[in-house]
Structure formats: structure tokens, C-alpha cells
Design an enzyme around this catalytic site. Sequence first.
Site, PDB file in Angstrom:
ATOM      1  N   ARG A 147       0.806  -1.207   0.028  1.00  0.00           N
ATOM      2  CA  ARG A 147      -0.043   0.035  -0.030  1.00  0.00           C
ATOM      3  C   ARG A 147       0.878   1.325   0.034  1.00  0.00           C
ATOM      4  O   ARG A 147       0.454   2.225   0.595  1.00  0.00           O
ATOM      5  CB  ARG A 147      -1.035   0.156   0.940  1.00  0.00           C
ATOM      6  CG  ARG A 147      -1.840  -1.169   1.165  1.00  0.00           C
ATOM      7  CD  ARG A 147      -3.158  -1.046   1.993  1.00  0.00           C
ATOM      8  NE  ARG A 147      -3.918  -2.112   1.781  1.00  0.00           N
ATOM      9  CZ  ARG A 147      -3.852  -3.053   2.929  1.00  0.00           C
ATOM     10  NH1 ARG A 147      -2.830  -2.883   3.845  1.00  0.00           N
ATOM     11  NH2 ARG A 147      -4.785  -3.876   2.794  1.00  0.00           N
ATOM     12  N   LYS A 185       2.446  11.334 -11.021  1.00  0.00           N
ATOM     13  CA  LYS A 185       1.659  10.400 -11.751  1.00  0.00           C
ATOM     14  C   LYS A 185       2.485   9.110 -11.987  1.00  0.00           C
ATOM     15  O   LYS A 185       3.357   9.221 -12.418  1.00  0.00           O
ATOM     16  CB  LYS A 185       1.241  11.196 -13.036  1.00  0.00           C
ATOM     17  CG  LYS A 185      -0.103  12.194 -12.695  1.00  0.00           C
ATOM     18  CD  LYS A 185      -0.485  12.359 -14.153  1.00  0.00           C
ATOM     19  CE  LYS A 185      -1.752  13.374 -14.113  1.00  0.00           C
ATOM     20  NZ  LYS A 185      -2.276  13.898 -15.208  1.00  0.00           N
ATOM     21  N   GLU A 195       8.271  18.675 -25.383  1.00  0.00           N
ATOM     22  CA  GLU A 195       7.654  18.859 -23.737  1.00  0.00           C
ATOM     23  C   GLU A 195       8.336  20.199 -23.332  1.00  0.00           C
ATOM     24  O   GLU A 195       7.526  21.077 -22.720  1.00  0.00           O
ATOM     25  CB  GLU A 195       7.695  17.836 -22.910  1.00  0.00           C
ATOM     26  CG  GLU A 195       6.945  16.425 -23.177  1.00  0.00           C
ATOM     27  CD  GLU A 195       5.413  16.622 -22.993  1.00  0.00           C
ATOM     28  OE1 GLU A 195       5.139  17.431 -22.225  1.00  0.00           O
ATOM     29  OE2 GLU A 195       4.715  15.560 -23.398  1.00  0.00           O
ATOM     30  N   LYS A 244       6.493  23.018 -14.036  1.00  0.00           N
ATOM     31  CA  LYS A 244       5.468  21.809 -13.757  1.00  0.00           C
ATOM     32  C   LYS A 244       5.268  21.810 -12.233  1.00  0.00           C
ATOM     33  O   LYS A 244       4.078  21.450 -11.557  1.00  0.00           O
ATOM     34  CB  LYS A 244       5.960  20.493 -14.285  1.00  0.00           C
ATOM     35  CG  LYS A 244       5.174  19.580 -13.860  1.00  0.00           C
ATOM     36  CD  LYS A 244       5.196  18.353 -15.087  1.00  0.00           C
ATOM     37  CE  LYS A 244       4.155  17.304 -14.451  1.00  0.00           C
ATOM     38  NZ  LYS A 244       4.236  16.177 -15.228  1.00  0.00           N
ATOM     39  N   GLU A 273      -5.105  16.986  -9.893  1.00  0.00           N
ATOM     40  CA  GLU A 273      -5.857  17.295 -11.160  1.00  0.00           C
ATOM     41  C   GLU A 273      -7.309  17.351 -10.831  1.00  0.00           C
ATOM     42  O   GLU A 273      -8.130  16.978 -11.618  1.00  0.00           O
ATOM     43  CB  GLU A 273      -5.534  16.087 -12.080  1.00  0.00           C
ATOM     44  CG  GLU A 273      -5.767  16.718 -13.573  1.00  0.00           C
ATOM     45  CD  GLU A 273      -4.935  15.588 -14.702  1.00  0.00           C
ATOM     46  OE1 GLU A 273      -4.656  14.708 -14.150  1.00  0.00           O
ATOM     47  OE2 GLU A 273      -5.241  16.149 -15.633  1.00  0.00           O
ATOM     48  N   ARG A 276      -3.368  21.438 -13.261  1.00  0.00           N
ATOM     49  CA  ARG A 276      -2.829  20.589 -14.089  1.00  0.00           C
ATOM     50  C   ARG A 276      -3.404  20.130 -15.340  1.00  0.00           C
ATOM     51  O   ARG A 276      -2.576  19.804 -16.227  1.00  0.00           O
ATOM     52  CB  ARG A 276      -2.894  19.304 -13.226  1.00  0.00           C
ATOM     53  CG  ARG A 276      -1.909  18.813 -12.299  1.00  0.00           C
ATOM     54  CD  ARG A 276      -1.957  17.693 -11.544  1.00  0.00           C
ATOM     55  NE  ARG A 276      -0.877  16.774 -12.041  1.00  0.00           N
ATOM     56  CZ  ARG A 276       0.010  16.024 -11.321  1.00  0.00           C
ATOM     57  NH1 ARG A 276       0.037  15.932 -10.111  1.00  0.00           N
ATOM     58  NH2 ARG A 276       0.986  15.200 -11.766  1.00  0.00           N
ATOM     59  N   ASN A 316      -1.748  19.742 -20.351  1.00  0.00           N
ATOM     60  CA  ASN A 316      -2.155  18.857 -21.417  1.00  0.00           C
ATOM     61  C   ASN A 316      -2.233  19.335 -22.692  1.00  0.00           C
ATOM     62  O   ASN A 316      -2.697  18.911 -23.645  1.00  0.00           O
ATOM     63  CB  ASN A 316      -3.520  18.056 -21.082  1.00  0.00           C
ATOM     64  CG  ASN A 316      -3.478  17.133 -19.816  1.00  0.00           C
ATOM     65  OD1 ASN A 316      -2.719  16.253 -19.838  1.00  0.00           O
ATOM     66  ND2 ASN A 316      -4.485  17.345 -18.900  1.00  0.00           N
ATOM     67  N   HIS A 332      -1.945  17.369 -25.710  1.00  0.00           N
ATOM     68  CA  HIS A 332      -1.922  16.049 -25.189  1.00  0.00           C
ATOM     69  C   HIS A 332      -3.226  15.315 -25.511  1.00  0.00           C
ATOM     70  O   HIS A 332      -3.362  14.340 -25.825  1.00  0.00           O
ATOM     71  CB  HIS A 332      -1.528  15.663 -23.851  1.00  0.00           C
ATOM     72  CG  HIS A 332      -0.303  15.837 -23.423  1.00  0.00           C
ATOM     73  ND1 HIS A 332       0.564  16.844 -23.598  1.00  0.00           N
ATOM     74  CD2 HIS A 332       0.694  14.943 -22.770  1.00  0.00           C
ATOM     75  CE1 HIS A 332       1.824  16.557 -23.302  1.00  0.00           C
ATOM     76  NE2 HIS A 332       1.804  15.480 -22.950  1.00  0.00           N
ATOM     77  N   HIS A 373      -2.667  11.976 -27.401  1.00  0.00           N
ATOM     78  CA  HIS A 373      -3.091  10.835 -27.145  1.00  0.00           C
ATOM     79  C   HIS A 373      -3.785  10.139 -28.439  1.00  0.00           C
ATOM     80  O   HIS A 373      -3.614   8.938 -28.438  1.00  0.00           O
ATOM     81  CB  HIS A 373      -3.784  10.903 -25.701  1.00  0.00           C
ATOM     82  CG  HIS A 373      -2.940  11.220 -24.375  1.00  0.00           C
ATOM     83  ND1 HIS A 373      -3.279  11.678 -23.422  1.00  0.00           N
ATOM     84  CD2 HIS A 373      -1.611  11.032 -24.282  1.00  0.00           C
ATOM     85  CE1 HIS A 373      -2.406  11.639 -22.398  1.00  0.00           C
ATOM     86  NE2 HIS A 373      -1.257  11.432 -23.115  1.00  0.00           N
ATOM     87  N   HIS A 389       5.879   9.513 -27.596  1.00  0.00           N
ATOM     88  CA  HIS A 389       4.967  10.308 -26.869  1.00  0.00           C
ATOM     89  C   HIS A 389       5.402  11.661 -27.350  1.00  0.00           C
ATOM     90  O   HIS A 389       4.310  12.614 -27.930  1.00  0.00           O
ATOM     91  CB  HIS A 389       5.177  10.210 -25.597  1.00  0.00           C
ATOM     92  CG  HIS A 389       4.258  10.891 -24.969  1.00  0.00           C
ATOM     93  ND1 HIS A 389       2.879  10.724 -24.815  1.00  0.00           N
ATOM     94  CD2 HIS A 389       4.599  11.862 -23.977  1.00  0.00           C
ATOM     95  CE1 HIS A 389       2.394  11.607 -24.102  1.00  0.00           C
ATOM     96  NE2 HIS A 389       3.399  12.635 -23.371  1.00  0.00           N
TER      97      HIS A 389
END
Lengths: 359, 359
Positions: free
Chosen positions: A118, A140, A182, A223, A233, A240, A244, A247, A251, A264
Site C-alpha cells: 500500500r 503520476k 515537452e 510543472k 488534477e 494540471r 495537457n 496531449h 494521445h 510520445h
Amino acid sequence: MIEERVLLGERSYSIHIGRGAFELAVGESAGLSCSKIKTAVVSDAKVARLHAEKLSRLGAPSDRMEKDGTEKSKTFGELEDLCSRFAGMGLDRKSAVFAVGGGVIGDLVGFAAAVYMRGIDFYQVPTTLLAMVDSSVGGKTGINIDEGKNLVGAFHQPRAVFADMEFLDTLPKNEFAAGMAEVIKYGLLADREFFEMMYALEEPLNPRHPRMAEAVGRCCALKAGVVSGDERENSPNGGRSLLNLGHTFGHAIEKCAGYGTYLHGEAVAIGMVMAAEFSVRMCGLKISDAERIRELLLRYSLPVSLRRPIAAEALLEAMQRDKKAVSGSLRFVLMDEIGKAKTQPVDSAEVLDFLKSFA
Amino acid sequence: MIEERVLLGERSYSIHIGRGAFELAVGESAGLSCSKIKTAVVSDAKVARLHAEKLSRLGAPSDRMEKDGTEKSKTFGELEDLCSRFAGMGLDRKSAVFAVGGGVIGDLVGFAAAVYMRGIDFYQVPTTLLAMVDSSVGGKTGINIDEGKNLVGAFHQPRAVFADMEFLDTLPKNEFAAGMAEVIKYGLLADREFFEMMYALEEPLNPRHPRMAEAVGRCCALKAGVVSGDERENSPNGGRSLLNLGHTFGHAIEKCAGYGTYLHGEAVAIGMVMAAEFSVRMCGLKISDAERIRELLLRYSLPVSLRRPIAAEALLEAMQRDKKAVSGSLRFVLMDEIGKAKTQPVDSAEVLDFLKSFA
């Protein structure tokens, strides 16, 4: 050495940037070892081969293992394998894991650290430019499932990040370029001065460029600032979600073209060109600025259009399935001008019309 | 209807206990549906069969799916299957999942909710006594790997818990008894008065006993109090670790005998008898109190000794591997007296000696 702080209360941490940052990781690991804290080191197999001598200083030989650093490692199978190995090595709740590699390694190993017992500590040693400026900051972590990329994961902040430019020396040129997509993104979304600095450089950035660490640090600071204000987010119209930029398109391109067809960062580069053109249409970004964005991306040999056409309908459907589509609405990150991004809901028909004109 | 609150700042939630609590879940689900929030309902297949009419009121038919509620469902494979189904149903970051079943369903579905899109809301509808008093309170979710039980998971608090006694009417007798082991545990670790109340009852507790909901509520309140003070089990000498009374032995028994040989609560019952006898030896619990503990467990037809002997060495090794063994030391929850538990490190040789005398 540059140090940036990510401020998240008791989960705050430092990002150390520059040649020699790796030695700080070695020191941290030795300190843990002195405190009888068990560690595991999971490295990208390719990085481990290219930097064998360097990596031999991080942790004991029995702590180290390797994983393939390509997107196909981000599976439940690999996650289970890591957890089993951690258990086999006797890692307990006080243990810590070092992730040495690009975004895939960081996402996979970070997620394993998030769920093993955990949640145990982990450290990021990003070895690609993309990982340094993007995935290693913000907490993330995650894996892919057939239905989509990064659909399963956790928010799990590292204890520290060590970004050593030396790893960039061996990075393939196209991967460096993908990282630059990026880097450029940060200028577009929040820092016009940074964009102008990059645009004005006579010699484009490269691993040995005197301003390389500074550029990485600036991205991390940007960032970190965004993440500190919106860790999970939850801010729908900013925070946040501004990260994107490019993105939502990117994506969809990755998914429709098949993961691995584009890096990417390459998909994001095309996505940013699309976002810029969409911004011209939707909120008055100057055509000349959209042109300068395309130009800067081209200087890093990044793609600015699809290598093979993809049906507009397929792209739209992929976007609607993407996790950014909250309860059906389609939100885009658009630019009023370079350095000023915002999120805006757009009608699906409008999106489809734009995609048809672009493709 | 009894309501207990688990106080965890913005993650606080209510536990609704009593006959009719299920209707509150139905109401909550209908409310989400009105707000265009997608939901999924994952039920224990056996519960779904026994309470088909009841469950048909929770969510739309296309929201519902079933999982086997036995321990062998707590795997990475089932976790991946749930995440894929959530994606296939179009669940997004605002969606919510209802887990209807015992501890296995709660652990598995709660973990899926914790990692799907890095965390979505979930609601617990515990249908076993064990789940009502234990696993549905506290936010622990997880699955098993070959190396051990619950070695992989997350802390993920439910939005609310609905504990309806009606589900207990169809619970097999041995499962009810297993739940009673945990109920008795709460008296032992923190509430002598509760222990004495149970000890004094002429008719032992059963699903239709007038004091049943009260007993469940008392357990939830005790657990909620402990969890509120120590959400992530960081307190080494008290806090959540006290909830492990009987569990260090119990987990080792489950592992060595093979999962499924004993119900979790049965293993805990034996573990509590062992903890009581160990407490007599280590910290002066009265022999007469150890005897009364055994007696109360026997009234619920719970096992108080191993059905088949297990080698002391095997039990010790299993305990050392258990996640409660932080960096090598072996900690036990022992009782100074009934209602006063504490954690205490014990030398391995001492443990082995005790295990040999017990087995």
C-alpha cells in the site's frame, strides 16, 4: 547543480538537476543502507548497459534488476512481476525503490512502489529528457490497459528526483527531440519569455549545451508550480489540466496510429501544432505565432503533421474515450497567445470539422 | 438506523448500520444517476443470487456485474478485468463504483476504484459480518500475490458504507461466527465493557438479535476512532496496529495451512487465543481472562486450536515475512488485561519457544 522544490506539504521533495546529480542518488542510497533500510533499483535495461559502471554504484548488486523501457512494459503483468520481486527481496513498508530510466520505467516502478504494501518510498532517476521535464515531476504513475493508455495508476510522489544530464549524452536523437516537444510546451502554456529564449538560441539545445540544465530546471519549476496548486488534477479549468496542451490530440494520435508508431513527444509535437491551429480558429491566437511554434518544433526535427493520415472520426472517438473527457464534455487546452493557455469546452461537431480540415 | 462517522478531514464518511441501510445506497445511486454520474455495481455472485430482487434496485442493469467472492478473486487478473470493464462501460474520473459483498469484494473492488484513472469514488455495501465490522471501515484495499496476502493494495476511503443486517440472514453460520471473532476482538483490544456485555448475553448474538446492529455500530465506532488517528498505519506502537490483535498469528496460520483452509475469522479466533496465552506469559494477563476469551469464542463455535498441527518454525517464518515485520523486528499485539492492548517487540527465540508449547 540546480535544485527545484515541489511543494506538497509533507510530500514535498527536491529535484536535483545537472551533471553529477546521479552521485547525490548514490549518496542517498548509501544513507538508507546505513539506516538498515532495504532498497531495490529498477533500471531500464538499455540504460543499464550503456551506463554499467555508473549504475554499479547505486545499491548492492542483489538490489538491482532491469526492465525493458518501452511502452509495452506498462502492463499488469510487469507490475505483478515487480511486486513479487520486491516481496522476494524482502522489501518491507520502510523500504525504498529507485527507478532509473525514462517515463515508462518511472510510471511502472512508481506505480509498483505506490501499491506494494500500500505504498513505499521511491526515488526517480530520469534518464531521458522527457522524463526529466515531465513524468518525473508530479507523482503520476501508471500502466496501460487495452482500452487506453495510463487508464490505471496512482498519484505517488517520489522522495526526490535526480536528473543527471550525463544520461542524455547516450539518448537517441529522436528521443531527445521528443523531450524537446515537452520543453517547448512549457513555454507555450505559461512562459513566453522561455519560448522567446529558445526561439532566439543560435545553437539549438542539446545535452552539452551550456543552457541545457537551466532549461530542464525551468520546466521542472513550471510543472512543480502547477502541481503544487493542483496535486490530484481536480481543477477542471486550469491547474494540471493546462499541462495537457497538445496531449488531447497527441494521445488520440498515439492510440489511433498504434502505440509505438510515434514517440510520445512526437505525437505531442503534432498535437501542439494542432492545438495552435485550433487556437487560431477558436480564440484568436495569431497565425504568425502558430507559425513560429511550428518552426521551433521543426528545428528539433519534430514531426508537425501526421506521417500517415488518420480518419477524423477515429481521432474524435479516441478523444472522447480519453480520460480527459469528464462526463462526456470535450475540453481542450488552447492558447490566447504564446505563454497564455486556458481550457475550453468545445462542441464535438466543431472538433470534427477542425480535424477534417487538418487531416 | 445507526450512523457512525469516520473522521478523516475531506475524506470523512458515514457508516449507516441497520435493517434498511441498503435503501440508502439505492437512494445515493439514484442521486448520482440524476447528476449524470456513471456508476458500476460489482456484487458477490452468491449475494446477487440470494438477494436478486433487492440488488435489482441498485443502479441500471447495464451497470451491474458479478465476481466470485472467495479469496482466489483477489488477483492481478481480476483487478485488470475490473479496470477493463470500467473502461468498456465508459466510467470516467467522476464515476463511482458500488462494492456489494464481503471483504474480498470490498478489497478487490475498492482497489480497482483506487487505481482506475488514478482513483474514483466508491461505496461499500458489506454483506458479511466480517466486512461490516472490519474491512469496510478504514480504507484498506488490496489483492494477494504468491508471496503473501494483501501485499499489494492502496489506502482508498469509501464515500459511504451501507451495512444492512438483512444480508446477514443468508450468511452461512460459519461465516457469521468468523465475523464474531472480529467483533470479540474489539472488546479485547479497547473496550472491556463491550466484552462484558457480550459475555453476559444469554442468547448469543445472531442476525436477528435485538442488539446486533448496536454491536456492529460499536465495532465500527471503535475502528473508526483508531483509523481517524492513524489513517496510513504509521504509528508503530499503537494506532491501527492494535487492530492486528490475533492477526500476526492468524495470518501465519492462514498462510501455512493454505489460504481457504480456515476462514479469515477462524484463523483470527485461534490467533486471539494464542495472543491471550502469549499475553499471560509475556505481560501478566490473568489466566482466568484468557480462559474467558476462549469460552466466548467457543460460544460462537469458533476454533480455539489448530485443526491440524503446523510446525512452529513454519509459523515463525511466515510471521517474519508478514508485512507487520518492519525491518526485521517482530511485534505482537498483547493484552495487559481485557480491553487494554499494546504492541510489544518480542525476540524470535521467545516466539518460537511459545509456538512449540502451543502446537
